[in-house]
Design a protein around this motif. Structure first.
Motif, PDB file in Angstrom:
ATOM      1  N   ASP A 149       0.839  -1.192   0.000  1.00 34.15           N
ATOM      2  CA  ASP A 149       0.000   0.000   0.000  1.00 34.15           C
ATOM      3  C   ASP A 149       0.887   1.260   0.000  1.00 34.15           C
ATOM      4  OD1 ASP A 149      -1.525   2.256   1.456  1.00 34.15           O
ATOM      5  OD2 ASP A 149      -3.101   0.799   1.050  1.00 34.15           O
ATOM      6  N   PRO A 150       0.581   2.254  -0.862  1.00 39.88           N
ATOM      7  CA  PRO A 150       1.408   3.478  -0.917  1.00 39.88           C
ATOM      8  C   PRO A 150       1.548   4.165   0.439  1.00 39.88           C
ATOM      9  CG  PRO A 150      -0.077   3.395  -2.796  1.00 39.88           C
ATOM     10  CD  PRO A 150      -0.473   2.257  -1.893  1.00 39.88           C
ATOM     11  N   GLU A 151       0.511   4.082   1.274  1.00 42.55           N
ATOM     12  CA  GLU A 151       0.598   4.701   2.600  1.00 42.55           C
ATOM     13  C   GLU A 151       1.696   4.048   3.432  1.00 42.55           C
ATOM     14  OE1 GLU A 151      -2.364   5.954   6.284  1.00 42.55           O
ATOM     15  OE2 GLU A 151      -2.829   4.165   5.097  1.00 42.55           O
ATOM     16  N   ILE A 152       1.835   2.720   3.306  1.00 46.34           N
ATOM     17  CA  ILE A 152       2.878   2.003   4.036  1.00 46.34           C
ATOM     18  C   ILE A 152       4.245   2.428   3.533  1.00 46.34           C
ATOM     19  CG2 ILE A 152       3.792  -0.261   4.645  1.00 46.34           C
ATOM     20  CD1 ILE A 152       1.012   0.319   5.754  1.00 46.34           C
ATOM     21  N   LEU A 153       4.388   2.510   2.210  1.00 48.40           N
ATOM     22  CA  LEU A 153       5.666   2.915   1.636  1.00 48.40           C
ATOM     23  C   LEU A 153       6.049   4.319   2.093  1.00 48.40           C
ATOM     24  CD1 LEU A 153       5.226   1.581  -2.027  1.00 48.40           C
ATOM     25  CD2 LEU A 153       6.514   0.536  -0.162  1.00 48.40           C
ATOM     26  N   GLU A 154       5.042   5.194   2.205  1.00 50.54           N
ATOM     27  CA  GLU A 154       5.325   6.568   2.642  1.00 50.54           C
ATOM     28  C   GLU A 154       5.804   6.594   4.090  1.00 50.54           C
ATOM     29  OE1 GLU A 154       3.125  10.943   2.947  1.00 50.54           O
ATOM     30  OE2 GLU A 154       2.071   9.232   2.071  1.00 50.54           O
ATOM     31  N   VAL A 155       5.172   5.796   4.950  1.00 48.20           N
ATOM     32  CA  VAL A 155       5.595   5.737   6.349  1.00 48.20           C
ATOM     33  C   VAL A 155       7.040   5.266   6.449  1.00 48.20           C
ATOM     34  CG1 VAL A 155       5.256   4.542   8.540  1.00 48.20           C
ATOM     35  CG2 VAL A 155       3.285   5.407   7.281  1.00 48.20           C
ATOM     36  N   LEU A 156       7.397   4.288   5.645  1.00 52.76           N
ATOM     37  CA  LEU A 156       8.725   3.692   5.752  1.00 52.76           C
ATOM     38  C   LEU A 156       9.830   4.609   5.257  1.00 52.76           C
ATOM     39  CD1 LEU A 156       7.900   0.027   4.773  1.00 52.76           C
ATOM     40  CD2 LEU A 156       8.536   0.894   7.013  1.00 52.76           C
ATOM     41  N   THR A 157       9.486   5.664   4.497  1.00 51.73           N
ATOM     42  CA  THR A 157      10.529   6.604   4.101  1.00 51.73           C
ATOM     43  C   THR A 157      11.039   7.388   5.303  1.00 51.73           C
ATOM     44  OG1 THR A 157       8.918   8.340   3.532  1.00 51.73           O
ATOM     45  CG2 THR A 157       9.621   6.851   1.770  1.00 51.73           C
ATOM     46  N   GLY A 158      10.308   7.337   6.430  1.00 49.87           N
ATOM     47  CA  GLY A 158      10.779   7.988   7.654  1.00 49.87           C
ATOM     48  C   GLY A 158      11.982   7.313   8.260  1.00 49.87           C
ATOM     49  N   THR A 159      12.370   6.159   7.715  1.00 46.62           N
ATOM     50  CA  THR A 159      13.531   5.435   8.239  1.00 46.62           C
ATOM     51  C   THR A 159      14.804   5.758   7.465  1.00 46.62           C
ATOM     52  OG1 THR A 159      13.167   3.510   6.800  1.00 46.62           O
ATOM     53  CG2 THR A 159      12.032   3.532   8.934  1.00 46.62           C
ATOM     54  N   ASN A 160      14.743   6.690   6.514  1.00 46.44           N
ATOM     55  CA  ASN A 160      15.928   6.994   5.719  1.00 46.44           C
ATOM     56  C   ASN A 160      17.102   7.415   6.596  1.00 46.44           C
ATOM     57  OD1 ASN A 160      14.535   6.382   3.442  1.00 46.44           O
ATOM     58  ND2 ASN A 160      14.771   8.383   2.463  1.00 46.44           N
ATOM     59  N   ASP A 161      18.306   7.102   6.102  1.00 50.09           N
ATOM     60  CA  ASP A 161      19.557   7.413   6.798  1.00 50.09           C
ATOM     61  C   ASP A 161      19.669   6.697   8.132  1.00 50.09           C
ATOM     62  OD1 ASP A 161      20.522   9.120   4.766  1.00 50.09           O
ATOM     63  OD2 ASP A 161      19.242  10.724   5.512  1.00 50.09           O
ATOM     64  N   SER A 162      19.039   5.529   8.240  1.00 53.01           N
ATOM     65  CA  SER A 162      19.180   4.688   9.417  1.00 53.01           C
ATOM     66  C   SER A 162      19.325   3.247   8.937  1.00 53.01           C
ATOM     67  CB  SER A 162      17.952   4.799  10.330  1.00 53.01           C
ATOM     68  OG  SER A 162      16.857   4.077   9.784  1.00 53.01           O
TER      69      SER A 162
END
Length: 270
Positions: free
Chosen positions: A205-218
Motif C-alpha cells: 500500500d502506498p501509505e505504508i511505503l510513505e511511512v517507511l521513508t521515515g527510516t531513511n539514513d538509518s
C-alpha cells in the motif's frame, strides 16, 4: 534509486552502533513486532507509527517468520544439514537451529548479522548448542562473510547449504549491489543447496511505503522491490512452487492479504 526511498544513505549512518540509543535499529523494530523485549523507545515509536497505519504488521511479522521456518523445514527434509541465516536479527524461538534439528539433530547452523548488539544476543543464546555459531558480518561485504564461514565455522561448501535471507535484502540499497551479493553466495554453493528470500514488495500500500521513508539514513532504511526484481535474485536457482508470492501463500491458502506485502521465494541450485 528504488521507488519508496528518498535518497542515498551513507553506509556508516545505516550500520548499527552498539551504544547509540538515538539510532533507529531495524532488528529491534522487528523484535518489537514479534513481541520481543530487546528494543528501545526509538524502535518502539517507529513500530507504533507503522502499526497506526497498518495494524496487521504484527501479523505479517509472524507470517514472515513462519515462512523462514518453513524454508528451513523444507531444506532439512530435502537432506540439507548445513544452514546459514544471513541477517539473523535478534534471536526468537523457535530459531533455525531448533527447527532444523527436529528433523536432523546433527544439523550445523551459523547465524550472521552486522549489528554488534544482535551478535551479542546470539552469542548468549548459543552458549550451549554444539555446532551452532554466531558471526559478526555485513552481507554488503560478502567476500568477508564467506571467508569467515570457511575459516571460522564448520560449514563445508562442498556439500549442500541452505541460506536464508529473510527481510534483509530490502535494507540493501541498489548502489550496494544486492544481486551481486546473492551471486557471491550462490557461486560458493554446491548443487542441491537452497536459498530462501523474504523481501518487501513495491506492491505494498502506498501509505505504508510513505511511512517507511521515515527510516531513511538509518539501518531501517528500505528499498522495496517488484516481484520481477525479487525473482531476479534467484538467477542460477530453480524456483520452487508457488514461486515469488506473498509469504502467507507459502503457509496456508486461507491466510489474509496484508497491505504491506512481503514476498517470499525458495530456490534450489541445480
Amino acid at each position: 534509486m528504488v521507488e519508496g526511498t528518498k535518497g542515498p544513505a551513507s553506509e556508516n549512518n545505516r550500520t548499527p552502533q552498539p551504544f547509540n540509543p538515538g539510532q533507529l535499529n531495524s532488528a529491534k523494530v522487528y523484535d518489537y513486532l514479534l513481541g520481543g523485549k530487546d528494543n528501545r523507545e526509538i524502535d518502539r515509536d517507529m513500530a507504533d507509527e507503522m502499526l497506526s497505519h497498518a495494524p496487521e504488521l504484527k501479523t505479517l511479522a509472524w507470517f514472515t517468520r513462519s515462512f523462514m521456518l518453513k524454508a528451513v523445514e523444507m531444506a532439512a527434509a530435502a537432506g540439507i544439514r548445513q544452514f546459514v541465516d544471513l541477517g539473523s536479527g535478534i534471536p526468537s524461538s523457535p530459531n533455525v537451529h531448533e527447527v532444523a534439528r527436529k528433523i536432523e539433530p546433527s544439523a550445523r547452523v551459523v547465524y550472521v548479522d552486522y549489528d554488534p548488539v544482535v551478535h551479542a544476543h546470539c552469542d548468549a543464546l548459543l552458549a550451549k548448542p554444539r555446532d551452532v555459531t554466531a558471526l559478526l558480518g555485513d552481507i554488503r561485504r560478502p567476500d568477508d562473510v564467506i571467508d569467515q564461514l570457511k575459516n571460522h565455522t564448520l560449514i563445508d561448501f562442498n556439500e549442500p547449504v541452505a541460506i536464508t535471507l529473510i527481510g534483509v535484502l530490502h535494507y540493501v540499497m541498489d548502489s550496494e549491489h544486492p544481486a551481486e551479493i546473492v551471486a557471491a553466495f550462490r557461486d560458493q554453493l554446491a548443487p542441491g543447496s537452497y536459498l530462501a528470500i523474504g523481501h518487501g514488495s513495491l506492491d505494498s500500500d502506498p501509505e505504508i511505503l510513505e511511512v517507511l521513508t521515515g527510516t531513511n539514513d538509518s539501518s531501517a532504511q528500505v528499498a522495496f522491490r517488484s516481484t520481477a526484481q525479487t525473482e531476479a535474485f534467484f538467477a542460477g536457482f530453480e524456483l520452487l512452487e508457488p514461486g515469488v508470492v506473498p509469504v502467507q501463500q507459502w503457509l496456508h491458502p486461507d491466510l489474509p492479504e496484508t497491505r504491506m506485502v512481503m514476498l517470499g521465494a525458495i530456490g534450489r541450485k541445480p
